[in-house]
Scaffold this motif. Sequence first.
Motif, PDB file in Angstrom:
ATOM      1  N   LEU A   4       0.833  -1.193   0.000  1.00 56.57           N
ATOM      2  CA  LEU A   4       0.000   0.000   0.000  1.00 56.57           C
ATOM      3  C   LEU A   4       0.872   1.250   0.000  1.00 56.57           C
ATOM      4  O   LEU A   4       1.970   1.254   0.565  1.00 56.57           O
ATOM      5  CB  LEU A   4      -0.907   0.035   1.231  1.00 56.57           C
ATOM      6  CG  LEU A   4      -1.921  -1.090   1.410  1.00 56.57           C
ATOM      7  CD1 LEU A   4      -2.700  -0.877   2.701  1.00 56.57           C
ATOM      8  CD2 LEU A   4      -2.862  -1.173   0.234  1.00 56.57           C
ATOM      9  N   LYS A   5       0.382   2.274  -0.626  1.00 61.13           N
ATOM     10  CA  LYS A   5       0.981   3.609  -0.535  1.00 61.13           C
ATOM     11  C   LYS A   5      -0.026   4.491   0.190  1.00 61.13           C
ATOM     12  O   LYS A   5      -1.044   4.863  -0.362  1.00 61.13           O
ATOM     13  CB  LYS A   5       1.284   4.169  -1.918  1.00 61.13           C
ATOM     14  CG  LYS A   5       1.851   5.584  -1.898  1.00 61.13           C
ATOM     15  CD  LYS A   5       2.053   6.099  -3.314  1.00 61.13           C
ATOM     16  CE  LYS A   5       2.575   7.520  -3.316  1.00 61.13           C
ATOM     17  NZ  LYS A   5       2.708   8.055  -4.706  1.00 61.13           N
ATOM     18  N   VAL A   6       0.270   4.791   1.452  1.00 66.10           N
ATOM     19  CA  VAL A   6      -0.651   5.545   2.299  1.00 66.10           C
ATOM     20  C   VAL A   6      -0.044   6.918   2.565  1.00 66.10           C
ATOM     21  O   VAL A   6       1.117   7.028   2.987  1.00 66.10           O
ATOM     22  CB  VAL A   6      -0.915   4.815   3.637  1.00 66.10           C
ATOM     23  CG1 VAL A   6      -2.048   5.484   4.391  1.00 66.10           C
ATOM     24  CG2 VAL A   6      -1.230   3.345   3.392  1.00 66.10           C
ATOM     25  N   ILE A   7      -0.835   7.962   2.320  1.00 62.62           N
ATOM     26  CA  ILE A   7      -0.353   9.334   2.477  1.00 62.62           C
ATOM     27  C   ILE A   7      -1.322  10.107   3.364  1.00 62.62           C
ATOM     28  O   ILE A   7      -2.530  10.023   3.195  1.00 62.62           O
ATOM     29  CB  ILE A   7      -0.227  10.050   1.116  1.00 62.62           C
ATOM     30  CG1 ILE A   7       0.650   9.244   0.150  1.00 62.62           C
ATOM     31  CG2 ILE A   7       0.339  11.456   1.287  1.00 62.62           C
ATOM     32  CD1 ILE A   7       0.698   9.831  -1.245  1.00 62.62           C
ATOM     33  N   ASP A  55      -4.529   2.363  12.004  1.00 60.90           N
ATOM     34  CA  ASP A  55      -4.606   0.919  12.254  1.00 60.90           C
ATOM     35  C   ASP A  55      -5.357   0.242  11.113  1.00 60.90           C
ATOM     36  O   ASP A  55      -6.493  -0.198  11.252  1.00 60.90           O
ATOM     37  CB  ASP A  55      -5.254   0.633  13.605  1.00 60.90           C
ATOM     38  CG  ASP A  55      -6.611   1.296  13.745  1.00 60.90           C
ATOM     39  OD1 ASP A  55      -6.931   2.176  12.921  1.00 60.90           O
ATOM     40  OD2 ASP A  55      -7.350   0.937  14.670  1.00 60.90           O
ATOM     41  N   ILE A  56      -4.668   0.110   9.980  1.00 56.70           N
ATOM     42  CA  ILE A  56      -5.258  -0.468   8.781  1.00 56.70           C
ATOM     43  C   ILE A  56      -5.247  -1.988   8.863  1.00 56.70           C
ATOM     44  O   ILE A  56      -4.217  -2.593   9.172  1.00 56.70           O
ATOM     45  CB  ILE A  56      -4.504   0.005   7.524  1.00 56.70           C
ATOM     46  CG1 ILE A  56      -4.655   1.515   7.359  1.00 56.70           C
ATOM     47  CG2 ILE A  56      -5.009  -0.721   6.282  1.00 56.70           C
ATOM     48  CD1 ILE A  56      -3.879   2.062   6.194  1.00 56.70           C
ATOM     49  N   VAL A  57      -6.387  -2.589   8.588  1.00 55.11           N
ATOM     50  CA  VAL A  57      -6.517  -4.047   8.590  1.00 55.11           C
ATOM     51  C   VAL A  57      -7.294  -4.482   7.347  1.00 55.11           C
ATOM     52  O   VAL A  57      -7.954  -3.663   6.684  1.00 55.11           O
ATOM     53  CB  VAL A  57      -7.237  -4.555   9.863  1.00 55.11           C
ATOM     54  CG1 VAL A  57      -6.430  -4.241  11.109  1.00 55.11           C
ATOM     55  CG2 VAL A  57      -8.632  -3.958   9.964  1.00 55.11           C
ATOM     56  N   MET A 106      -2.681  -5.622  12.519  1.00 52.72           N
ATOM     57  CA  MET A 106      -2.448  -4.344  11.871  1.00 52.72           C
ATOM     58  C   MET A 106      -1.332  -4.482  10.844  1.00 52.72           C
ATOM     59  O   MET A 106      -0.388  -5.252  11.022  1.00 52.72           O
ATOM     60  CB  MET A 106      -2.084  -3.298  12.927  1.00 52.72           C
ATOM     61  CG  MET A 106      -1.744  -1.936  12.382  1.00 52.72           C
ATOM     62  SD  MET A 106      -1.358  -0.794  13.726  1.00 52.72           S
ATOM     63  CE  MET A 106      -0.681   0.574  12.801  1.00 52.72           C
ATOM     64  N   MET A 107      -1.418  -3.747   9.764  1.00 52.19           N
ATOM     65  CA  MET A 107      -0.408  -3.808   8.721  1.00 52.19           C
ATOM     66  C   MET A 107       0.860  -3.090   9.160  1.00 52.19           C
ATOM     67  O   MET A 107       0.847  -2.226  10.031  1.00 52.19           O
ATOM     68  CB  MET A 107      -0.947  -3.197   7.421  1.00 52.19           C
ATOM     69  CG  MET A 107      -2.113  -3.934   6.817  1.00 52.19           C
ATOM     70  SD  MET A 107      -2.513  -3.385   5.151  1.00 52.19           S
ATOM     71  CE  MET A 107      -1.022  -3.844   4.270  1.00 52.19           C
ATOM     72  N   GLY A 108       1.961  -3.451   8.525  1.00 50.89           N
ATOM     73  CA  GLY A 108       3.241  -2.843   8.864  1.00 50.89           C
ATOM     74  C   GLY A 108       3.910  -3.553  10.028  1.00 50.89           C
ATOM     75  O   GLY A 108       3.594  -4.690  10.365  1.00 50.89           O
ATOM     76  N   GLY A 109       4.852  -2.877  10.669  1.00 48.63           N
ATOM     77  CA  GLY A 109       5.580  -3.443  11.797  1.00 48.63           C
ATOM     78  C   GLY A 109       6.565  -2.435  12.346  1.00 48.63           C
ATOM     79  O   GLY A 109       6.799  -1.375  11.751  1.00 48.63           O
ATOM     80  N   ASP A 110       7.145  -2.744  13.497  1.00 46.19           N
ATOM     81  CA  ASP A 110       8.075  -1.816  14.128  1.00 46.19           C
ATOM     82  C   ASP A 110       9.324  -1.568  13.295  1.00 46.19           C
ATOM     83  O   ASP A 110       9.998  -0.558  13.461  1.00 46.19           O
ATOM     84  CB  ASP A 110       8.480  -2.341  15.508  1.00 46.19           C
ATOM     85  CG  ASP A 110       7.318  -2.321  16.493  1.00 46.19           C
ATOM     86  OD1 ASP A 110       6.350  -1.579  16.233  1.00 46.19           O
ATOM     87  OD2 ASP A 110       7.375  -3.051  17.499  1.00 46.19           O
TER      88      ASP A 110
END
Length: 235
Positions: free
Chosen positions: A49-52, A81-83, A93-97
């Motif tokens: 995803l490209k989230v802006i 918190d995109i799911v 939740m998408m992504g990570g630390d």
Amino acid sequence: MASLLSNYSSKIRPIKNQGGSLQMSIDLFLSSIKEVSTTEQKMITAGYLKVIWTDELLLWNSTLTGMLWMKFRQRDVWVPDIVIKNGLTAFSMMGGDFYYLYVYYNGSVYWYPYMVFETSCDLDVTYFPFDTQTCSVIIISWSYSRWEVNFTIDAGEKMGYSVTIFLAYAVFLSIVSDELPMNSDSTSILSIYLMTESSMSAMSLLISSVQLRLNHRKPVQVVVTTVLFSYAASN
């Protein structure tokens, strides 16, 4: 970076007016379609995803600092918190630390979470093997309502995917045509099917291009000139 995060909280939406809605845009870029299972009614795809969005709490003077952008760890700044709503794997939740976000001096934040999407898909096999299926990847914010976080979905990836599908059907049609006799009183059902799908793909490509044009067009400035006429009557 330390001064920007000194009074920053990653748990609060990054807008000064907490009663307003945070506007975001999302693009989905598919890298591959790994599996579409008819028996298990699921689809497995890979992409990112490209989230802006704009973080009003992460602003700095680029002239004084000489820095136009910086990278922040996902755990240090606020992220939505995109799911995947129709996902079949673990709900997370998408992504990570370990992900980094690109933050510009004007507060613009760019986030690129990658994921393998395993989603449910209700497949209709009535016309198998000449069937057309539509599978969705439903992306939502789990904790925030649309009045708090508002997504705008772009159709850029849909445009590229439509071109790929159209070219694929064109290639298949060319291969089938080479294997058929030049003179025949009958027409292959497979040829008719490929021609129909090619026409539908071309129509989808046209619609996608119109959607992109309407979404990215610049506002037209209308200049209104008022002309005042003065009339003097003499007796």
